[in-house]
Design a protein around this motif. Structure first.
Motif, PDB file in Angstrom:
ATOM      1  N   GLN A   1      66.129  53.132  21.330  1.00 10.99           N
ATOM      2  CA  GLN A   1      66.135  54.128  20.253  1.00 10.99           C
ATOM      3  C   GLN A   1      65.496  53.557  19.003  1.00 10.99           C
ATOM      4  OE1 GLN A   1      66.691  57.241  20.194  1.00 10.99           O
ATOM      5  NE2 GLN A   1      66.473  57.476  17.976  1.00 10.99           N
ATOM      6  N   LEU A   2      65.735  52.262  18.728  1.00  6.48           N
ATOM      7  CA  LEU A   2      65.102  51.626  17.582  1.00  6.48           C
ATOM      8  C   LEU A   2      63.582  51.646  17.746  1.00  6.48           C
ATOM      9  CD1 LEU A   2      65.239  50.067  14.913  1.00  6.48           C
ATOM     10  CD2 LEU A   2      65.537  47.958  16.266  1.00  6.48           C
ATOM     11  N   GLY A   3      63.121  51.360  18.955  1.00  2.00           N
ATOM     12  CA  GLY A   3      61.680  51.392  19.204  1.00  2.00           C
ATOM     13  C   GLY A   3      61.112  52.798  19.028  1.00  2.00           C
ATOM     14  N   ARG A   4      61.844  53.809  19.509  1.00  3.26           N
ATOM     15  CA  ARG A   4      61.365  55.176  19.342  1.00  3.26           C
ATOM     16  C   ARG A   4      61.336  55.571  17.874  1.00  3.26           C
ATOM     17  NH1 ARG A   4      64.190  56.104  24.316  1.00  3.26           N
ATOM     18  NH2 ARG A   4      66.134  56.433  23.152  1.00  3.26           N
ATOM     19  N   ALA A   5      62.374  55.133  17.113  1.00  2.00           N
ATOM     20  CA  ALA A   5      62.412  55.479  15.690  1.00  2.00           C
ATOM     21  C   ALA A   5      61.230  54.863  14.965  1.00  2.00           C
ATOM     22  CB  ALA A   5      63.730  55.012  15.080  1.00  2.00           C
ATOM     23  N   ARG A   6      60.893  53.650  15.307  1.00  4.72           N
ATOM     24  CA  ARG A   6      59.741  53.008  14.646  1.00  4.72           C
ATOM     25  C   ARG A   6      58.442  53.731  15.002  1.00  4.72           C
ATOM     26  NH1 ARG A   6      61.453  46.660  15.621  1.00  4.72           N
ATOM     27  NH2 ARG A   6      62.720  46.436  13.714  1.00  4.72           N
ATOM     28  N   ARG A   7      58.310  54.099  16.260  1.00  5.44           N
ATOM     29  CA  ARG A   7      57.085  54.793  16.655  1.00  5.44           C
ATOM     30  C   ARG A   7      56.998  56.156  15.975  1.00  5.44           C
ATOM     31  NH1 ARG A   7      58.566  52.457  21.637  1.00  5.44           N
ATOM     32  NH2 ARG A   7      59.549  54.417  22.312  1.00  5.44           N
ATOM     33  N   GLN A   8      58.127  56.846  15.848  1.00  5.09           N
ATOM     34  CA  GLN A   8      58.127  58.139  15.176  1.00  5.09           C
ATOM     35  C   GLN A   8      57.819  57.974  13.688  1.00  5.09           C
ATOM     36  OE1 GLN A   8      57.814  60.295  17.607  1.00  5.09           O
ATOM     37  NE2 GLN A   8      59.548  61.643  17.082  1.00  5.09           N
ATOM     38  N   PHE A   9      58.335  56.876  13.103  1.00  3.89           N
ATOM     39  CA  PHE A   9      58.048  56.639  11.685  1.00  3.89           C
ATOM     40  C   PHE A   9      56.577  56.304  11.491  1.00  3.89           C
ATOM     41  CE2 PHE A   9      57.582  53.471   8.263  1.00  3.89           C
ATOM     42  CZ  PHE A   9      57.980  54.239   7.180  1.00  3.89           C
ATOM     43  N   ASP A  10      56.024  55.477  12.389  1.00  5.62           N
ATOM     44  CA  ASP A  10      54.602  55.127  12.282  1.00  5.62           C
ATOM     45  C   ASP A  10      53.713  56.363  12.455  1.00  5.62           C
ATOM     46  OD1 ASP A  10      55.346  52.508  11.878  1.00  5.62           O
ATOM     47  OD2 ASP A  10      55.089  51.933  14.003  1.00  5.62           O
ATOM     48  N   ALA A  11      54.181  57.307  13.261  1.00  2.00           N
ATOM     49  CA  ALA A  11      53.396  58.523  13.488  1.00  2.00           C
ATOM     50  C   ALA A  11      53.631  59.556  12.403  1.00  2.00           C
ATOM     51  CB  ALA A  11      53.719  59.116  14.863  1.00  2.00           C
TER      52      ALA A  11
END
Length: 606
Positions: free
Chosen positions: A275-285
């Motif tokens: 979930q942390l990885g997904r949150a970072r990817r969503q933030f980067d996008a």
């Protein structure tokens, strides 16, 4: 044939020899009168633990100074350490039947109880030994020198006497004895016809109590009491065997539960990390705010605390099982990891509580022990009743006397029975108040009545225990169904929240909450599964039995066979584990082998 005069220094010499033999004066205290003496300071002074010597001078950090990225890295390291901490150890795969066998053979607490039947058997032998025949022998020499007033009296007499005998206690309460006295006497009386003279006198005696202490039931009462007590102790020891084996099984399933719980916590951490990885990817996008990253990191940190607690539970459960099994090489301080290889197989059962309660009343060792002790109380009460009777004893003595110039003449006379005499006597003792014996009888009576009341209370308690366990089993099966359904629903909820987060319709909190709910559901399912298995153990114990495909036979153990001198040659149960290998190298193969073998075994136990 005997010396005329003993040396004048014979008595002082004998006293001196006695003192030398004792190595110390018999009149004064000696340090050898005591055993090992511990210093008084060790008994009365309580030392303090020097805990400051173990300090690392490292305190808790200030939360305001913590760097999130650094702490996240440390968190990941700590989790990987927990994940690989058990995998890096030597692995022992243990089946439930191996745990039972090891407990029966090696458990130290059980070993103490296995000595008790031998101790009680020795007491039975002691009571039986009271009727052993006794061979006796008495020998003496004498030299008497007295002043006399008449020349027809003997002033100096010397000689010897030897009396062998045989005494046979009778189980009727009496005693039969036979003894023959051989003696030679030399006197200074010139008017004696035979001097020295030799005698051979045979005496037969029979005594028999008629009231107190009379009769076979009274004289053998202590044997019956000792044997009933021995059987009661064996019943108690069997109960301890059942208790120890059931404790081992409970420890086995608790270890299974703690290992599965740790796996759930590690899986929960993996979900949080994803979930942390997904949150970072969503933030980067640009599709999520930075707060989502912070929330995911916070959830990740929360999982570490749960992993540490689960890891601690595994260590404690491992140590408890090792303590009970006491297998050489698997001591409580060993680093070897035990992996249960008999997974629980949940099966629904339909029990008739009343039928099982009746079975328990027939098989429970507590009731059998109580019945045996009540029988011993009855035997003791009968004995105490007999003790209150007056003492009335009859005695009969028959003697054959002989006298000759030598032993040959004396024995010839004895064989011809030329001189015989006999006597018959009656001895009576009647206590005035008899308070002491009547008080003992009252104690025996009250003890029996109290134990009878205990028996009825115990029977009711056993029926309640069986019915309670049956209800817990029925409820446990319903719990299993409910928790399994909860796992399935929470799994679908977590997957749905993760998909919603990907499209921006959910938050990290929603995902982490769904993951927490799934973890709690999995833990509840594991707990329900283990509780269901332990309830089966409780039901077996409540009915005085054990789970398993075969019965368990036990025998008393002689502690003298476990001395250090012969410990190496004694057989001890050591399961054929083979050479322990790191867990990571054997997981796959071991799981394949266990899956085919333990299914039938556990199924038979269920």
């Amino acid at each position: 044939m005997t010396p005329r005069h003993l040396p004048a220094a014979a008595i002082p010499t004998a006293l001196a020899l006695a003192c030398v033999a004792g190595c110390r004066s018999p009149l004064f205290q000696s340090d050898k009168d005591y055993d090992q003496r511990v210093p008084v300071s060790r008994l009365r002074e309580i030392e303090r633990l020097e805990i400051d010597g173990y300090s690392t001078d490292q305190g808790l950090p200030d939360p305001a100074t913590l760097d999130p990225d650094t702490e996240l890295s440390r968190t990941q390291e700590r989790v990987e350490e927990a994940r690989s901490g058990f995998q890096g150890r030597d692995l022992v795969q243990l089946k439930i039947e191996d745990a039972r066998a090891a407990t029966l053979q090696n458990n130290l607490d059980l070993r103490v109880f296995l000595i008790d039947p031998l101790l009680e058997q020795a007491r039975v032998s002691e009571e039986e030994g009271r009727f052993d025949a006794l061979i006796s022998a008495n020998a003496r020499i004498f030299n008497n020198d007295q002043a006399v007033a008449l020349s027809t009296q003997s002033g100096q007499v010397e000689g010897f006497a030897f009396t062998p005998g045989l005494t046979v206690p009778l189980r009727s309460g009496g005693e039969f004895s036979v003894q023959n006295t051989f003696s030679e006497t030399d006197q200074d009386n010139p008017f004696l016809i035979l001097n020295p003279s030799n005698r051979s006198d045979l005496q037969l005696s029979l005594s028999q109590p008629l009231l107190r202490g009379g009769g076979r039931r009274a004289t053998t009462a202590q044997i019956r009491i000792a044997d009933l007590t021995r059987q009661a102790v064996e019943a108690s020891t069997k109960l301890q065997v059942i208790t120890s084996l059931s404790d081992a099984e409970r420890a086995y399933w608790n270890l299974y539960r703690s290992i599965r719980a740790l796996e759930v916590r590690l899986s929960q951490y993996d979900v949080s990390a994803e979930q942390l990885g997904r949150a970072r990817r969503q933030f980067d996008a640009g599709r999520a705010a930075e707060i989502e990253i912070i929330r995911a990191g916070s959830g990740l940190a929360d999982r570490v605390d749960q992993i540490i607690s689960a890891e601690r539970d595994v260590l404690l459960a491992q140590r408890e099982l090792k303590r009970i099994l006491n297998i050489p090489g698997l001591e409580v301080d060993s680093d070897v990891f035990i992996e249960p290889q008999s997974p629980p197989i949940p099966t629904r059962y339909e029990f008739d509580g009343a039928e099982l309660a009746d079975l328990a009343l027939d098989r429970r060792m507590e009731l059998l022990e109580l019945e045996l002790r009540i029988a011993a109380d009855e035997a003791l009460e009968a004995l105490r009743t007999n003790d209150t009777l007056p003492l009335l004893t009859t005695t009969l003595t028959y003697r054959i006397n002989s006298l000759g110039a030598d032993f040959e003449d004396a024995i010839r006379q004895e064989l011809n029975s030329q001189f015989t005499d006999w006597e018959f006597g009656v001895n009576a003792e009647i206590p005035l108040t008899n308070a002491e014996r009547e008080a003992r009888l009252e104690q025996a009576l009250l003890t029996r009545l109290r134990r009878l009341g205990t028996r009825e209370a115990r029977r009711i308690s056993i029926r309640q225990e069986v019915l309670d366990v049956v209800d817990r089993l029925n409820a446990g099966w319903q719990r299993l169904l409910a928790t399994r359904q909860a796992v399935a629903l929470n799994t679908r909820t977590l997957e749905a929240e993760q998909r919603q987060f990907q499209v921006g319709r959910s938050t990290t909190i929603d995902v982490l909450d769904a993951d927490s709910n799934l973890a709690e559901a999995r833990l509840a399912e594991i707990q329900a599964l283990v509780d269901y298995q332990i309830n089966q153990i409780d039901l077996a114990v409540a009915t005085g039995t054990l789970l398993g495909a075969s019965r368990v036979d036990w025998e008393p153990m002689d502690p003298r066979d476990w001395t250090p001198e012969n410990a190496e040659r004694m057989e001890r149960f050591v399961p054929d584990f083979g050479d322990p290998e790191p867990r990571g190298e054997t997981d796959g193969e071991a799981d394949d082998e266990a899956g085919g073998e333990t299914g039938n075994t556990t199924g038979g136990e269920g």
